[in-house]
Write a protein that holds these residues in place. Structure first.
Motif, PDB file in Angstrom:
ATOM      1  N   LEU A  94      10.115  32.339 -37.607  1.00  0.00           N
ATOM      2  CA  LEU A  94      11.341  31.526 -37.137  1.00  0.00           C
ATOM      3  C   LEU A  94      11.439  30.674 -37.419  1.00  0.00           C
ATOM      4  O   LEU A  94      12.428  29.981 -37.713  1.00  0.00           O
TER       5      LEU A  94
ATOM      6  N   THR B 259      18.755  33.951 -42.451  1.00  0.00           N
ATOM      7  CA  THR B 259      19.427  33.393 -40.774  1.00  0.00           C
ATOM      8  C   THR B 259      19.176  32.108 -40.918  1.00  0.00           C
ATOM      9  O   THR B 259      18.166  31.939 -40.921  1.00  0.00           O
TER      10      THR B 259
ATOM     11  N   TYR C 296      17.194  35.574 -32.152  1.00  0.00           N
ATOM     12  CA  TYR C 296      17.371  36.708 -32.453  1.00  0.00           C
ATOM     13  C   TYR C 296      16.138  37.728 -32.670  1.00  0.00           C
ATOM     14  O   TYR C 296      15.451  38.353 -33.248  1.00  0.00           O
TER      15      TYR C 296
ATOM     16  N   ARG D 142      17.413  31.898 -35.491  1.00  0.00           N
ATOM     17  CA  ARG D 142      16.281  32.572 -35.441  1.00  0.00           C
ATOM     18  C   ARG D 142      15.088  32.267 -34.039  1.00  0.00           C
ATOM     19  O   ARG D 142      15.630  34.354 -33.916  1.00  0.00           O
TER      20      ARG D 142
ATOM     21  N   GLU E  99      20.747  37.689 -39.740  1.00  0.00           N
ATOM     22  CA  GLU E  99      21.615  38.078 -38.637  1.00  0.00           C
ATOM     23  C   GLU E  99      22.637  37.322 -37.717  1.00  0.00           C
ATOM     24  O   GLU E  99      22.007  35.853 -37.262  1.00  0.00           O
TER      25      GLU E  99
ATOM     26  N   ASN F  26      13.417  36.446 -44.718  1.00  0.00           N
ATOM     27  CA  ASN F  26      15.315  36.372 -43.830  1.00  0.00           C
ATOM     28  C   ASN F  26      15.815  34.719 -43.842  1.00  0.00           C
ATOM     29  O   ASN F  26      15.111  33.835 -44.429  1.00  0.00           O
TER      30      ASN F  26
ATOM     31  N   CYS G 165      17.980  28.197 -39.678  1.00  0.00           N
ATOM     32  CA  CYS G 165      16.578  28.534 -38.781  1.00  0.00           C
ATOM     33  C   CYS G 165      17.334  28.570 -37.134  1.00  0.00           C
ATOM     34  O   CYS G 165      15.738  28.727 -35.931  1.00  0.00           O
TER      35      CYS G 165
END
Length: 389
Positions: free
Chosen positions: A347, A330, A338, A335, A80, A328, A332
């Motif tokens: 997360l 992305t 998003y 996160r 992301e 995921n 940290c």
């Protein structure tokens, strides 16, 4: 037989025949799941299944999944890379008007580092996702990233984009630079409901969304879309229509999950009208199962939103029809910014932890990870092979 008795006999025969015809028209779940095509009414019956009938639906969907796409579950490493968005969708936590969000853009180095992790760990493919932006600078940046990802992975990583509505020229440019799948969720295929969950202006047009889905097909992408399940104002008829819409559009992949409210969005005021989260979760599973029966050879993602409600949500989706899962990747630090909805899981897990967790989840669900494979939609492959003859 006198006239009166004869007339009464004929009337009773008519009633009996009419009753039998009615019984024949009202099918139960066991009748419906044996079919290959479904009416809206039959889909509603599946979505309302409870108890033993629900179990029959899930068993049938699992069997159809194994028959058409096998046990393989494909990883899509999710990056992301920006939460900056030009849209103001009424349900979304990163909508343009939410001033509480800390906006970010991951650097090229951070994005490519996540993609390198995916390649080195044989994920097969990545998903680059962002808020919806449309500008020459954004187009150029995504194009540059696509070429760099292909270069760092020796052309081995598959790439899905989820970057919103763009022009035909932009879609074509990104396709030629290495993207081959694109996810553009419709959220609701019913125009009236779509308009209830989006601002009424030219930037949030149902017709534009449909046009972009067609442009993506024309450019050669494997096209994905999806809907939210359990929205305010949504009925079973809407959801059955969504399933038929996906079939009519002939999509290659679907990502759909339960609607989870976010307190910093306009739709939050309708939270008292919602089904419980558990009801939304159960309905989402039935949507996945019904879709697997309706479109047995497509890719279906086990949405992260399922895990936001049930800790084993994604495993349950894999068991009854889903065959794609998105670790995921992305960084940290980004996160928590998003969050399209509240209570988003994972997360604080780094990429390594996320991978190990999902490997265990896939195994628990009886699946096998398709390491190093793009995991293209069987439907897309079959359609392309068919058109080449």
């Amino acid at each position: 037989m006198n006239k009166k008795l004869e007339q009464r006999f004929l009337e009773e025969v008519d009633l009996l025949q009419g009753g039998n015809a009615y019984l024949r028209s009202v099918k139960n779940v066991s009748d419906i799941i044996a079919q290959e095509s479904f009416s809206k009414e039959e889909l509603i019956t599946l979505l309302q299944a409870e108890g033993q009938e629900r179990a029959l639906l899930f068993d049938a969907a699992h069997a159809r999944k194994i028959e058409f796409v096998g046990k393989q579950v494909y990883f899509r490493g999710l990056v992301e890379f920006s939460n900056i968005c030009s849209k103001d969708c009424l349900y979304c936590g990163i909508r343009k008007s939410n001033e509480k969000v800390i906006r970010y853009e991951a650097s090229d180095e951070e994005i490519l580092g996540a993609c390198r992790f995916a390649w080195e760990n044989r994920f097969g493919s990545v998903v680059l996702q962002s808020g919806e932006l449309s500008s020459p600078a954004f187009t150029e940046r995504v194009d540059r990233l696509l070429k760099a990802i292909k270069q760092l992975s020796n052309e081995e990583l598959g790439i899905t984009l989820s970057c919103g509505e763009q022009s035909r020229e932009t879609y074509q440019r990104w396709f030629e630079s290495g993207a081959h799948r694109y996810l553009l969720r419709i959220e609701s295929s019913t125009p009236d409901l779509y308009n209830q969950i989006h601002p009424q202006n030219v930037h949030h047009s149902f017709e534009k969304r449909l046009e972009c889905l067609q442009l993506l097909k024309d450019c050669g992408y494997q096209v994905g879309t999806g809907v939210m399940i359990g929205l305010p104002f949504q009925t079973m008829e809407h959801l059955a229509a969504d399933l038929l819409f996906l079939k009519k559009l002939d999509v290659d992949m679907v990502g759909m999950g339960p609607y989870i409210e976010h307190e910093d969005t306009p739709l939050y005021v309708f939270r008292d009208q919602l089904k419980t989260k558990q009801e939304r979760f159960d309905l989402a599973l039935k949507m996945i199962a019904a879709l697997r029966l309706l479109m047995p050879d497509i890719n279906i993602a086990a949405a992260t939103a399922l895990q936001a409600i049930d800790p084993a949500g994604r495993e349950k989706a894999l068991k009854i029809g889903a065959n794609v899962i998105m670790p995921n990747l992305t960084p940290c630090d980004f996160r928590k910014e998003y969050q399209l909805y509240e209570d988003k899981p994972c997360l604080d897990e780094d990429a390594e932890l996320c991978r190990n967790c999902l490997e265990a989840r896939v195994e628990m669900a009886g699946g096998e990870i398709g390491y190093g494979e793009w995991g293209d939609s069987r439907r897309f492959v079959n359609r392309r092979q068919g058109s080449s003859h």
